[in-house]
Design an enzyme around this catalytic site. Sequence first.
Site, PDB file in Angstrom:
ATOM      1  N   ASP A  55       0.094  -5.941   0.209  1.00  0.00           N
ATOM      2  CA  ASP A  55      -1.125  -6.316  -0.486  1.00  0.00           C
ATOM      3  C   ASP A  55      -0.820  -7.603  -1.243  1.00  0.00           C
ATOM      4  O   ASP A  55       0.167  -7.676  -1.979  1.00  0.00           O
ATOM      5  CB  ASP A  55      -1.553  -5.239  -1.496  1.00  0.00           C
ATOM      6  CG  ASP A  55      -2.211  -4.045  -0.833  1.00  0.00           C
ATOM      7  OD1 ASP A  55      -2.919  -4.240   0.168  1.00  0.00           O
ATOM      8  OD2 ASP A  55      -2.029  -2.922  -1.332  1.00  0.00           O
ATOM      9  N   CYS A  95       0.851  -1.180   0.000  1.00  0.00           N
ATOM     10  CA  CYS A  95       0.000   0.000   0.000  1.00  0.00           C
ATOM     11  C   CYS A  95       0.893   1.238   0.000  1.00  0.00           C
ATOM     12  O   CYS A  95       1.802   1.347   0.828  1.00  0.00           O
ATOM     13  CB  CYS A  95      -0.892  -0.016   1.249  1.00  0.00           C
ATOM     14  SG  CYS A  95      -1.824   1.512   1.493  1.00  0.00           S
TER      15      CYS A  95
END
Length: 140
Positions: free
Chosen positions: A61, A54
């Site tokens: 992620d 992120c």
Amino acid sequence: MAKVDVDHSKYEGIRFDIENEDVILVDILETIPYEYAGKDTLVTIPTNEFTSVCPWSGLPDFAEFHISYIPNEKLVEMKSLKYYLTSYRNVGIYQEHATNRILDDLVHLLDPKEMQITAIWNARGGLGTEVVAEYKKDNA
């Protein structure tokens, strides 16, 4: 039940190392000739090992990707694709942008008749994301 005050100040300013998109190994991508040019064959490459981070928090992620395409004259060489995808590991990029960036890079490399990238991003905070990006050659 008694209210508990929790001091969250220890989390302020914590960021993990985040790379920018310049570290993505686009030049590592290689092709091999598609020996059945003119024959519309659907090639699908699934992987559940994609990671980026992120750009706001630096938290990882994780995504499952399905790269599907109908080749024109070239196929992507798999080892180079693995290195390319792995180079996103510490890149701070939004999920939707990563999906479209991969589509753009692969379309530029392969010049396929059609391509679709489906990314199923793991849920965080109860919310998951599925991103589908598509390309279709004008004369395909």
